[in-house]
Design a protein around this motif. Structure first.
Motif, PDB file in Angstrom:
ATOM      1  N   ASP A  14       0.985  -1.004  -0.626  1.00 22.40           N
ATOM      2  CA  ASP A  14      -0.584  -0.443   0.190  1.00 22.40           C
ATOM      3  C   ASP A  14       0.324   1.024   0.432  1.00 22.40           C
ATOM      4  O   ASP A  14       2.426   1.023   0.634  1.00 22.40           O
ATOM      5  CB  ASP A  14      -0.686   0.398   0.976  1.00 22.40           C
ATOM      6  CG  ASP A  14      -1.598  -0.687   0.919  1.00 22.40           C
ATOM      7  OD1 ASP A  14      -2.385  -1.802   0.416  1.00 22.40           O
ATOM      8  OD2 ASP A  14      -2.521  -1.272   2.512  1.00 22.40           O
ATOM      9  N   GLN A  15       0.840   2.369  -0.431  1.00 21.86           N
ATOM     10  CA  GLN A  15       0.772   3.649  -1.034  1.00 21.86           C
ATOM     11  C   GLN A  15       0.336   4.255   0.195  1.00 21.86           C
ATOM     12  O   GLN A  15       0.223   4.614   1.084  1.00 21.86           O
ATOM     13  CB  GLN A  15       0.290   4.230  -1.783  1.00 21.86           C
ATOM     14  CG  GLN A  15       1.312   5.629  -1.996  1.00 21.86           C
ATOM     15  CD  GLN A  15       1.086   6.442  -3.592  1.00 21.86           C
ATOM     16  OE1 GLN A  15      -0.522   6.366  -3.506  1.00 21.86           O
ATOM     17  NE2 GLN A  15       1.815   7.322  -3.272  1.00 21.86           N
ATOM     18  N   ARG A  16       2.256   4.348   1.409  1.00 25.13           N
ATOM     19  CA  ARG A  16       2.091   5.400   2.078  1.00 25.13           C
ATOM     20  C   ARG A  16       3.962   6.767   2.147  1.00 25.13           C
ATOM     21  O   ARG A  16       4.514   6.458   1.639  1.00 25.13           O
ATOM     22  CB  ARG A  16       2.390   4.515   3.596  1.00 25.13           C
ATOM     23  CG  ARG A  16       2.795   5.499   4.677  1.00 25.13           C
ATOM     24  CD  ARG A  16       3.034   4.170   5.847  1.00 25.13           C
ATOM     25  NE  ARG A  16       3.482   4.524   7.157  1.00 25.13           N
ATOM     26  CZ  ARG A  16       4.301   3.686   8.337  1.00 25.13           C
ATOM     27  NH1 ARG A  16       4.320   2.386   8.193  1.00 25.13           N
ATOM     28  NH2 ARG A  16       4.333   4.245   9.510  1.00 25.13           N
ATOM     29  N   PHE A  17       2.955   7.874   2.604  1.00 23.80           N
ATOM     30  CA  PHE A  17       3.960   9.140   2.512  1.00 23.80           C
ATOM     31  C   PHE A  17       4.039   9.369   4.885  1.00 23.80           C
ATOM     32  O   PHE A  17       3.647   9.033   5.522  1.00 23.80           O
ATOM     33  CB  PHE A  17       3.466  10.004   2.393  1.00 23.80           C
ATOM     34  CG  PHE A  17       3.192   9.779   0.954  1.00 23.80           C
ATOM     35  CD1 PHE A  17       4.108  10.008  -0.077  1.00 23.80           C
ATOM     36  CD2 PHE A  17       1.385   9.595   0.153  1.00 23.80           C
ATOM     37  CE1 PHE A  17       3.726   9.940  -1.578  1.00 23.80           C
ATOM     38  CE2 PHE A  17       2.010   9.630  -0.927  1.00 23.80           C
ATOM     39  CZ  PHE A  17       2.245  10.133  -1.941  1.00 23.80           C
ATOM     40  N   ILE A  18       5.871   9.226   4.719  1.00 18.22           N
ATOM     41  CA  ILE A  18       6.282   9.546   5.759  1.00 18.22           C
ATOM     42  C   ILE A  18       7.356  10.314   5.558  1.00 18.22           C
ATOM     43  O   ILE A  18       7.829  10.676   4.706  1.00 18.22           O
ATOM     44  CB  ILE A  18       7.674   8.284   6.403  1.00 18.22           C
ATOM     45  CG1 ILE A  18       6.510   7.230   6.293  1.00 18.22           C
ATOM     46  CG2 ILE A  18       7.934   8.581   7.696  1.00 18.22           C
ATOM     47  CD1 ILE A  18       7.229   5.890   6.052  1.00 18.22           C
ATOM     48  N   ASP A  19       6.937  11.237   6.338  1.00 15.76           N
ATOM     49  CA  ASP A  19       7.682  12.910   6.994  1.00 15.76           C
ATOM     50  C   ASP A  19       8.960  12.148   7.512  1.00 15.76           C
ATOM     51  O   ASP A  19       8.554  11.562   8.794  1.00 15.76           O
ATOM     52  CB  ASP A  19       6.937  13.946   7.849  1.00 15.76           C
ATOM     53  CG  ASP A  19       5.593  14.510   6.908  1.00 15.76           C
ATOM     54  OD1 ASP A  19       6.263  14.273   5.049  1.00 15.76           O
ATOM     55  OD2 ASP A  19       4.824  14.691   7.008  1.00 15.76           O
TER      56      ASP A  19
ATOM     57  N   GLY B 209      13.187  18.697   6.262  1.00 12.50           N
ATOM     58  CA  GLY B 209      13.036  17.551   6.029  1.00 12.50           C
ATOM     59  C   GLY B 209      12.746  17.192   4.671  1.00 12.50           C
ATOM     60  O   GLY B 209      12.855  17.794   4.166  1.00 12.50           O
ATOM     61  N   ILE B 210      12.466  15.665   5.172  1.00 13.07           N
ATOM     62  CA  ILE B 210      12.421  14.704   3.766  1.00 13.07           C
ATOM     63  C   ILE B 210      11.101  13.760   3.836  1.00 13.07           C
ATOM     64  O   ILE B 210      10.618  13.941   4.817  1.00 13.07           O
ATOM     65  CB  ILE B 210      13.501  14.182   3.224  1.00 13.07           C
ATOM     66  CG1 ILE B 210      14.391  12.940   4.142  1.00 13.07           C
ATOM     67  CG2 ILE B 210      14.713  14.802   2.537  1.00 13.07           C
ATOM     68  CD1 ILE B 210      15.312  11.897   3.866  1.00 13.07           C
ATOM     69  N   LYS B 211      10.619  13.952   2.966  1.00 16.21           N
ATOM     70  CA  LYS B 211       9.515  12.896   2.729  1.00 16.21           C
ATOM     71  C   LYS B 211       9.260  11.584   2.117  1.00 16.21           C
ATOM     72  O   LYS B 211       9.819  11.702   0.309  1.00 16.21           O
ATOM     73  CB  LYS B 211       8.372  14.049   1.988  1.00 16.21           C
ATOM     74  CG  LYS B 211       6.076  13.399   2.140  1.00 16.21           C
ATOM     75  CD  LYS B 211       5.602  13.950   1.065  1.00 16.21           C
ATOM     76  CE  LYS B 211       4.106  13.980   1.432  1.00 16.21           C
ATOM     77  NZ  LYS B 211       3.317  14.961   1.702  1.00 16.21           N
ATOM     78  N   LEU B 212       9.031  10.530   2.471  1.00 18.11           N
ATOM     79  CA  LEU B 212       9.162   9.436   1.721  1.00 18.11           C
ATOM     80  C   LEU B 212       7.655   8.747   1.101  1.00 18.11           C
ATOM     81  O   LEU B 212       6.531   9.221   1.852  1.00 18.11           O
ATOM     82  CB  LEU B 212      10.065   8.290   2.777  1.00 18.11           C
ATOM     83  CG  LEU B 212      11.380   8.337   3.455  1.00 18.11           C
ATOM     84  CD1 LEU B 212      11.472   7.107   4.358  1.00 18.11           C
ATOM     85  CD2 LEU B 212      12.076   8.484   2.538  1.00 18.11           C
ATOM     86  N   GLU B 213       7.849   7.954   0.480  1.00 18.14           N
ATOM     87  CA  GLU B 213       6.592   7.649  -0.012  1.00 18.14           C
ATOM     88  C   GLU B 213       7.337   5.992  -0.749  1.00 18.14           C
ATOM     89  O   GLU B 213       8.244   5.435  -1.439  1.00 18.14           O
ATOM     90  CB  GLU B 213       6.516   7.495  -1.803  1.00 18.14           C
ATOM     91  CG  GLU B 213       5.575   7.355  -2.399  1.00 18.14           C
ATOM     92  CD  GLU B 213       4.638   7.436  -3.665  1.00 18.14           C
ATOM     93  OE1 GLU B 213       3.606   6.648  -4.547  1.00 18.14           O
ATOM     94  OE2 GLU B 213       5.823   7.824  -3.880  1.00 18.14           O
ATOM     95  N   LEU B 214       6.145   4.602   0.776  1.00 17.68           N
ATOM     96  CA  LEU B 214       6.215   3.115   0.224  1.00 17.68           C
ATOM     97  C   LEU B 214       5.152   2.831  -0.122  1.00 17.68           C
ATOM     98  O   LEU B 214       3.834   3.102  -0.024  1.00 17.68           O
ATOM     99  CB  LEU B 214       6.750   3.247   1.903  1.00 17.68           C
ATOM    100  CG  LEU B 214       8.255   3.483   2.773  1.00 17.68           C
ATOM    101  CD1 LEU B 214       8.076   4.458   3.401  1.00 17.68           C
ATOM    102  CD2 LEU B 214       8.058   2.147   3.925  1.00 17.68           C
ATOM    103  N   LYS B 215       5.897   2.054  -1.400  1.00 19.69           N
ATOM    104  CA  LYS B 215       4.607   1.923  -2.029  1.00 19.69           C
ATOM    105  C   LYS B 215       5.514   0.511  -2.795  1.00 19.69           C
ATOM    106  O   LYS B 215       6.518   0.367  -3.237  1.00 19.69           O
ATOM    107  CB  LYS B 215       4.638   2.378  -3.721  1.00 19.69           C
ATOM    108  CG  LYS B 215       3.423   1.803  -4.227  1.00 19.69           C
ATOM    109  CD  LYS B 215       3.117   3.207  -5.407  1.00 19.69           C
ATOM    110  CE  LYS B 215       1.798   2.954  -6.020  1.00 19.69           C
ATOM    111  NZ  LYS B 215       1.110   4.128  -7.376  1.00 19.69           N
TER     112      LYS B 215
END
Length: 128
Positions: A56-61, A68-74
């Motif tokens: 599933d798609q998930r965004f993490i700061d 900061g950076i923003k990660l996308e897990l998918k």
């Protein structure tokens, strides 16, 4: 003019070389491929976060020195979507999906690393 001595040893040399290549090929075929399982996020060289990869798609700061950076897990992959660094090189590195893949942001002082499911007794090296 070749001597007779080398002509007699040529088949042994060829068999030895063939044996080396067969041994290497057998070892390569028998290697296990690790499955990616987790993402480790390092900021300033310290492990700050560990996340499980997921379909599933998930965004993490993640907070860094530059904001900061923003990660996308998918799809069992990870990438950095946004960064406050001037050149945004960590964003341009794209998706990381295999164990050992890393995304490195120099001004952010952030490293995003994929870790695989390995045996617990695997040791890369011991330094004394």
């Amino acid at each position: 003019m070749k001597s007779r001595y080398f002509r007699r040893l040529d088949p042994l040399i060829y068999l030895g070389i063939l044996g080396v290549f067969l041994t290497l090929g057998w070892n390569i075929i028998g290697m296990e491929v690790q499955q990616a399982s987790k993402v480790e996020v390092y900021v300033d060289g310290d492990l700050k976060h560990v996340y499980n990869l997921q379909m599933d798609q998930r965004f993490i700061d993640v907070d860094t020195n530059l904001g900061g950076i923003k990660l996308e897990l998918k799809d069992n992959q990870v990438r950095v979507v946004t960064s406050n660094s001037p050149l945004k090189l960590i964003v341009k590195q794209g998706w990381a999906k295999y164990p050992g893949d890393t995304l490195i942001g120099i001004p952010d002082r952030a490293v995003v690393k994929i870790v695989g499911k390995g045996r617990e007794d695997d040791v890369d090296f011991i330094l004394r």
